[in-house]
Scaffold this motif. Structure first.
Motif, PDB file in Angstrom:
ATOM      1  N   SER A   1      -0.247  -7.087   8.458  1.00 17.93           N
ATOM      2  CA  SER A   1      -1.358  -7.240   7.524  1.00 17.93           C
ATOM      3  C   SER A   1      -0.863  -7.727   6.172  1.00 17.93           C
ATOM      4  O   SER A   1      -1.606  -8.332   5.413  1.00 17.93           O
ATOM      5  CB  SER A   1      -2.107  -5.917   7.358  1.00 17.93           C
ATOM      6  OG  SER A   1      -1.281  -5.000   6.690  1.00 17.93           O
TER       7      SER A   1
ATOM      8  N   GLN B   1       1.048  -2.701   9.914  1.00 16.95           N
ATOM      9  CA  GLN B   1       1.116  -2.709   8.449  1.00 16.95           C
ATOM     10  C   GLN B   1       1.803  -3.970   7.948  1.00 16.95           C
ATOM     11  O   GLN B   1       1.344  -4.628   7.023  1.00 16.95           O
ATOM     12  CB  GLN B   1       1.924  -1.486   7.963  1.00 16.95           C
ATOM     13  CG  GLN B   1       1.332  -0.164   8.325  1.00 16.95           C
ATOM     14  CD  GLN B   1       0.314   0.256   7.300  1.00 16.95           C
ATOM     15  OE1 GLN B   1       0.108  -0.441   6.303  1.00 16.95           O
ATOM     16  NE2 GLN B   1      -0.317   1.378   7.510  1.00 16.95           N
TER      17      GLN B   1
ATOM     18  N   VAL C   1       1.397   3.693   2.036  1.00 20.12           N
ATOM     19  CA  VAL C   1       2.165   4.024   3.247  1.00 20.12           C
ATOM     20  C   VAL C   1       3.491   3.278   3.239  1.00 20.12           C
ATOM     21  O   VAL C   1       4.570   3.847   3.455  1.00 20.12           O
ATOM     22  CB  VAL C   1       1.354   3.645   4.511  1.00 20.12           C
ATOM     23  CG1 VAL C   1       2.189   3.847   5.741  1.00 20.12           C
ATOM     24  CG2 VAL C   1       0.074   4.443   4.566  1.00 20.12           C
ATOM     25  N   LEU C   2       3.413   1.980   2.978  1.00 17.61           N
ATOM     26  CA  LEU C   2       4.636   1.176   2.984  1.00 17.61           C
ATOM     27  C   LEU C   2       5.520   1.520   1.801  1.00 17.61           C
ATOM     28  O   LEU C   2       6.747   1.498   1.899  1.00 17.61           O
ATOM     29  CB  LEU C   2       4.281  -0.305   2.966  1.00 17.61           C
ATOM     30  CG  LEU C   2       3.705  -0.826   4.277  1.00 17.61           C
ATOM     31  CD1 LEU C   2       3.163  -2.227   4.090  1.00 17.61           C
ATOM     32  CD2 LEU C   2       4.751  -0.818   5.359  1.00 17.61           C
TER      33      LEU C   2
ATOM     34  N   SER D   1       5.114  -3.979  12.972  1.00 19.33           N
ATOM     35  CA  SER D   1       4.047  -2.987  12.836  1.00 19.33           C
ATOM     36  C   SER D   1       2.797  -3.663  12.287  1.00 19.33           C
ATOM     37  O   SER D   1       2.859  -4.694  11.622  1.00 19.33           O
ATOM     38  CB  SER D   1       4.493  -1.879  11.895  1.00 19.33           C
ATOM     39  OG  SER D   1       4.746  -2.418  10.613  1.00 19.33           O
TER      40      SER D   1
ATOM     41  N   ASN E   1       0.856  -1.198   0.000  1.00 17.96           N
ATOM     42  CA  ASN E   1       0.000   0.000   0.000  1.00 17.96           C
ATOM     43  C   ASN E   1       0.887   1.241   0.000  1.00 17.96           C
ATOM     44  O   ASN E   1       2.108   1.166   0.147  1.00 17.96           O
ATOM     45  CB  ASN E   1      -0.960  -0.022   1.188  1.00 17.96           C
ATOM     46  CG  ASN E   1      -0.211  -0.018   2.517  1.00 17.96           C
ATOM     47  OD1 ASN E   1       0.909   0.482   2.611  1.00 17.96           O
ATOM     48  ND2 ASN E   1      -0.832  -0.567   3.544  1.00 17.96           N
TER      49      ASN E   1
END
Lengths: 317, 449
Positions: free
Chosen positions: B406, B403, B303-304, B401, B301
């Motif tokens: 997930s 993130q 953010v990453l 994290s 995504n």
């Protein structure tokens, strides 16, 4: 057959099995060297299986915490027995096979099914996670591929109007099954790679699990397991040669000679596939099997059935 | 369990086999590993149970010593350990071999002779043969625990049931810690997983992977006394990417093809000058290795994506590549941007960048050596770097994290291994949220941009 003849046959079977499996190991190394592009060192290819066996026998047998000892040791022996039984089914001359059964091809199907059990037990018995995952994955893919092979084998038996392997060989008097059942052959090779845990179908002993079901085995146990894997590959190749390439049929050479040559050809093909085709993820492989290969095998069976019905397949009429 | 002294022919036969070695990679292990294996006679194995030699390459941080000792004890007898860059523990001081970078490298044949010597005393276990949770006897209802499930476990804790992510079925969720010396994972990466079957349900704790060899990054910054030519640097870059592709191929079961990639890569590191990598690309395509995962699998995504740099980010469409600024007039064509940002795109990006680097090296063969001015950023194989980095040792019990969790949750084993293999170590560290800092003695900002 008297008991002494039976004993002799058994000894002969294991002698042939051992010698032929050694040759399969040699060929495997040769194919690997060719694919890797290294300089071919035939001496290495011929001595490596023996020297690595010697080294394995010099190692200590590994112990894990509370394994299922009986099943762990039994699994490799059972795997080898299945391979040997498969080899015993192959007819090497007209009407002659070590194990001449009226429903030979069905017995082979049963051996495939038992392989799934044996590999799972090998993974489960170590009481360790990585072998267990290998066992799980193998069951998922192995069972699915086995279904495909059932239809392929029935399709091969249809023109012969018999489940006896000798009859299937005789039904290829005019034309090899490979030439008019190519789809069946390709599907059968996929199965063969699966039961011998090779290449693109090696979900049980793969490198992403640090060796999968053999991650926790060492020494003689590892030797026996890998020997059994190679023996199963040999057995499958001989079966494919019988069912698709006409087995012992051929001029000039004795039946055994033709069988050996045809088995060798299949082996080279199978080893090339195992070193040249990648293993896709289990979920993708399951989709491929259930959505593509299984319907393909249905249509293949339908096609063969129709051909047989309308007399295009000239069996031994 | 020593071999009886009388079976000499047996041992001679066994000694002809290549030596099985399990490599426990620490930090900056590349030199040690390369020098040990470059002479032949030894092969890497994936499981310590299959090895006779434990090669501890590079520096293993203190907090991972317990894991290293567990790996050591799994090697079957007769066994020997070679410590290259780390100090062996007290109990092994007399038996284990210690090697330094400028010392002599033990030959596999010598190690085999040592192992098979009649009077060889194999290395003892480093840890005691006791279960981690002591057995406290039977419970009220039989074998451990209070009642059927749960309660205070006696002996080893059971895998408790939990909902499966896929269908909500309640089955056992065993816990497994893989790494930091697991062959399928990048060196140093350790994950404590909760699985159901082969599907990852949760990640509890992790240790980030070790950073890439500092010699590599320092070569790009011209830190060494001799600046490297552009051709040499581009071949370093190509070799770096080819190593990653070889690892991916091994995970797909193509060990022989991986050896081919490694041979070309190691050849380039040793001064070889291949004109083109087209034969490797053809072999890669023919093997269908790129199809191991579904298209679109492994996307990050936004953010990453913003955390990482280098080829992984370019595979998602980012155009940043310092080659253009650094080499004006060299007609450098940046590698084709795959844009999809999935696992397949990252592999393509590595392959294309390796090919572009090889072509650039061939074209600029003979250009003079130059080092970048201090503080100027350069495009290393892991992204833009501007100063030497210190990469401090990490805590092995980091909470990953949300993130990152997930990303891996719901992936099956092979998918997860391939996903993690599609990033280099720096990108993985950035995904895990590890912040790199500049070396203490270097002025200016040093965060990996």
């Amino acid at each position: 057959m008297s008991w002494s003849e039976g004993l002799l046959a058994l000894v002969g079977l294991f002698a042939v099995l051992t010698a032929a499996t050694y040759l399969v190991a040699v060929m495997d190394r040769c194919v690997a060297v060719l694919v890797a592009g290294d300089a071919m060192d035939l001496r290495y290819c011929f001595t490596a299986p023996v020297s690595s066996a010697a080294r394995l026998l010099s190692q200590q047998r590994s112990r894990t915490e509370h394994p299922d000892q009986l099943n762990w040791r039994w699994a490799a022996t059972a795997y080898l027995t299945l391979a040997a039984t498969g080899l015993a089914l192959i007819p090497f001359a007209p009407g002659r096979a070590l194990l001449d059964v009226q429903s030979g091809i069905v017995l082979w199907g049963a051996l495939e099914a038992l392989t799934v059990v044996v590999v799972f037990l090998h993974g489960w018995s170590a009481n360790s996670m990585l072998p267990l995952i290998g066992g799980y994955r193998y069951v998922a893919v192995g069972l699915s591929v086995m279904l495909v092979s059932m239809f392929v084998l029935i399709a091969a038996a249809l023109p012969a109007q018999s489940l006896r392997l000798d009859a299937i060989v005789q039904s290829q008097a005019n034309v090899w099954n490979l030439l008019w059942q190519p789809v069946g052959f390709v599907l059968f090779v996929a199965l063969g790679l699966s039961v011998s845990l090779r290449g693109p179908m090696n979900y049980g002993d793969s490198r992403d699990l640090a060796g999968g079901t053999q991650a926790e085995v060492s020494a003689s146990d590892q030797l026996l397991w890998n020997f059994a894997r190679l023996a199963m590959l040999l057995s499958f190749s001989a079966m494919a040669a019988t069912v698709f390439l006409g087995g012992y049929r051929g001029a000039a050479l004795p039946g055994f000679g033709w069988l050996a040559i045809k088995t060798l050809l299949i082996l080279i093909f199978a080893l090339a596939c195992s070193h040249g085709i990648a293993r896709i993820t289990p979920s993708r492989m399951l989709s491929v099997i259930w959505l593509l290969l299984l319907p393909l095998s249905f249509f293949h069976l339908l096609f063969v059935g129709l051909m047989t019905l309308y007399g295009f397949a000239h069996g031994h009429h | 369990m020593a071999i009886a002294g009388g079976n000499v022919w047996w041992k001679k036969l066994a000694a002809r086999d290549t030596l099985p070695v399990f490599v426990a990679r620490g930090r900056d292990s590349a030199t040690a590993e390369h020098r040990f294996f470059s002479r032949g006679g030894a092969r890497r194995v994936d499981s310590p149970r299959h090895a006779q030699v434990l090669l501890v390459a590079g520096r293993v941080p203190e907090n991972l010593h317990n894991a290293l000792h567990q790996v050591h004890d799994q090697l079957p007898h007769p066994r020997i350990s070679v410590w290259w860059g780390s100090a062996p523990p007290e109990s092994l001081r007399d038996i284990a071999l210690r090697v330094s970078d400028d010392g002599s490298v033990p030959a596999p044949a010598d190690l085999t002779a040592r192992l098979f010597a009649a009077d060889y005393r194999s290395e003892p276990d480093l840890l005691s043969d006791q279960p981690p949770a002591p057995w406290r006897g039977r419970g009220d209802h039989g074998q451990g625990g209070e009642g059927m499930m749960g309660g205070k476990p006696f002996g080893r804790p059971m895998a408790m049931t939990g909902f499966d992510l896929r269908d909500g079925l309640q089955l056992d969720r065993p816990r497994l810690t893989v790494g930091p010396f697991f062959s399928a994972l990048p060196a140093g990466l350790s994950l404590e997983l909760e699985l159901q079957g082969d599907v990852i349900q949760d990640i509890r704790r992790c240790h980030p992977p070790f950073p890439p060899d500092r010699h590599l990054l320092e070569a790009f910054l011209g830190v060494h006394s001799e600046p490297a030519t552009i051709a040499r640097l581009e071949r370093l870059r190509a070799a770096f990417h080819l190593h990653h592709l070889a690892h991916y191929l091994r995970l797909c079961g193509l060990s022989a093809l991986a050896r081919r990639f490694m041979r070309v890569a190691d050849g380039m590191l040793g001064g070889g000058r291949p004109k083109s990598l087209a034969p490797l690309r053809k072999a890669f395509l023919r093997s269908a290795a790129i199809r191991a995962t579904a298209p679109g699998f492994g996307q990050l995504n936004d953010v990453l994506l913003h955390r990482i740099r280098g080829p992984a980010r370019r595979a998602a469409g980012d155009q940043g590549d310092l080659h253009r600024e650094a080499l004006p007039g060299s007609e450098f064509f940046p590698a084709r941007h795959a844009k999809a940002g999935d696992l397949r795109a990252r592999l393509w990006q590595w392959l294309h960048e390796a090919e572009a680097a090889c072509a650039l090296a061939t074209r600029l063969e003979g250009s003079p050596a130059e080092s970048p001015a201090e503080g100027v950023a350069v495009e290393s194989p892991v992204g833009r770097i501007a100063a030497p980095l210190s990469f401090p040792d990490a805590d092995p019990h980091l909470e990953p994290s949300a993130q990152f969790k997930s990303l891996l949750e719901g992936m099956e084993w092979q998918e997860a291994m391939l996903f993690l293999a599609s990033f280099d170590a720096v990108a993985l560290r950035q995904l895990l949220g590890v912040v790199e800092s500049a070396a203490a003695d270097c002025p200016g900002e040093g965060e990996v941009q």
